[in-house]
Design an enzyme around this catalytic site. Structure first.
Site, PDB file in Angstrom:
ATOM      1  N   LYS A   1     -41.112   7.025  -1.712  1.00 21.01           N
ATOM      2  CA  LYS A   1     -40.330   8.229  -1.443  1.00 21.01           C
ATOM      3  C   LYS A   1     -40.915   9.417  -2.197  1.00 21.01           C
ATOM      4  CE  LYS A   1     -35.696   7.765  -1.023  1.00 21.01           C
ATOM      5  NZ  LYS A   1     -34.345   7.349  -1.494  1.00 21.01           N
TER       6      LYS A   1
HETATM    7  C1  E4P Z   1     -31.341   7.408   0.160  1.00 17.80           C
HETATM    8  O1  E4P Z   1     -32.512   7.226   0.399  1.00 17.80           O
HETATM    9  C2  E4P Z   1     -30.836   8.621  -0.501  1.00 17.80           C
HETATM   10  O2  E4P Z   1     -31.492   8.839  -1.720  1.00 17.80           O
HETATM   11  C3  E4P Z   1     -29.332   8.526  -0.687  1.00 17.80           C
HETATM   12  O3  E4P Z   1     -28.767   8.155   0.555  1.00 17.80           O
HETATM   13  C4  E4P Z   1     -28.703   9.792  -1.222  1.00 17.80           C
HETATM   14  O4  E4P Z   1     -27.301   9.675  -1.192  1.00 17.80           O
HETATM   15  P1  E4P Z   1     -26.329  10.690  -1.954  1.00 17.80           P
HETATM   16  O5  E4P Z   1     -26.461  12.030  -1.334  1.00 17.80           O
HETATM   17  O6  E4P Z   1     -24.957  10.108  -1.734  1.00 17.80           O
HETATM   18  O7  E4P Z   1     -26.743  10.701  -3.394  1.00 17.80           O
END
Ligand code: E4P
Length: 287
Positions: free
Chosen positions: A113
């Site tokens: 990521k």
């Molecule tokens: C997943 O890859 C994301 O980092 C995650 O869904 C973020 O979620 P949030 O906005 O609830 O922190």
């Protein structure tokens, strides 16, 4: 068992391998898992150490993250496991790429990521050329998703995910589900090398709407997967509707996906804030 008509891949959004095991038991399948620095900081062991004031060294935190994703990977060897690089506003593409290379070697089924910023896109472009798989996170606009497509042109199917964040757009009064629909529609005219991963999902309704909109992947916290399992793993009805309430609608925009990624306006305040928040949650663990 996986519902026969289910087209969207189902991922767990968690930094805890115990939840991977529970999700597998509960659903009977799991296509992958996404992690991020905040989710790793919420892992029970990390939280326990944090509460005791027992900080990690820089090396220890990376070793811990490696152990977490290794455990997850062993539970879902045929799935995908997203590992997020540590970045702040000043982190260069070269630094991100170096972390990405290292993390890619941790497990055989990693997606790395990177934030959807200029540095993140540059790192992603180089990563896919080097045969790595990427998941472009903190995506809040269709223009950012267009830039992801352009920056990773030529990548093979499954090598690139883009993660538009639904819940965080809702938090600022915009209908995050519209972004999922718009990106799915925009990529419909492309070659399919980027998969849409609906992220920042907080409710069963958002989860169901991600399936209805034809997202390639949806990642959701354990509680949402549990609600879906308890409801009998339903699929959306044809013509099912989503109540966006008073959230502002996000209109579809026309973009030329063949233009160089540098020509898209990729700045969004939530991307910058997200990088800050992930960084702060990570740094809070380190002494
Ligand atoms: C997943 O890859 C994301 O980092 C995650 O869904 C973020 O979620 P949030 O906005 O609830 O922190």
């Amino acid at each position: 068992m996986r519902p026969a008509e289910l087209r969207t891949k189902i991922f767990l959004d968690s930094g805890d391998p115990a939840e991977t095991r529970d999700a597998l038991d509960m659903l009977g399948f799991l296509d992958g898992q996404t992690t991020n620095p905040t989710l790793v900081a919420r892992n029970p062991y990390a939280r326990q150490r944090f509460e005791k004031g027992d900080k990690f060294t820089e090396k220890e935190i990376y070793d811990f993250y490696k152990q977490v994703v290794t455990d997850i990977s062993r539970l879902i060897p045929d799935g995908s496991v997203s590992i997020e690089v540590h970045a702040d506003a000043a982190t260069t593409a070269a630094r991100m790429l170096a972390q990405g290379r290292e993390m890619s070697g941790w497990i055989p089924n990693a997606h790395i990521k990177y934030p959807t910023t200029a540095a993140g896109l540059e790192a992603a472009a180089k990563s896919v050329k080097a045969g790595m798989r990427v998941n472009m996170t903190l995506c809040f606009t269709q223009a950012q998703a267009a830039a992801v497509y352009a920056a990773t042109a030529g990548a093979g199917k499954g090598a690139v995910f883009v993660s538009p964040f639904v819940g965080r757009l809702d938090d600022i009064g915009q209908n995050g589900m519209d972004l999922i629909g718009n990106v799915v529609r925009m990529y419909g005219s492309g070659d399919g090398h980027v998969e849409v991963l609906a992220a920042s999902i907080r409710t069963l309704e958002q989860f169901m709407q991600s399936l209805a909109l034809g997202a390639d992947i949806v990642t959701a916290p354990f509680s949402v997967l549990e609600a879906w399992a308890k409801a009998g793993k339903p699929l959306p009805d044809k013509g099912s509707s989503y109540d966006a309430g008073s959230l502002q609608r996000i209109p579809y925009e026309e973009f030329d996906l063949s233009q160089p990624w540098q020509q898209f306006d990729i700045v969004h305040e939530l991307t910058d804030k997200g990088i800050e928040r992930f960084g702060a949650d990570w740094q809070a663990l380190i002494g």
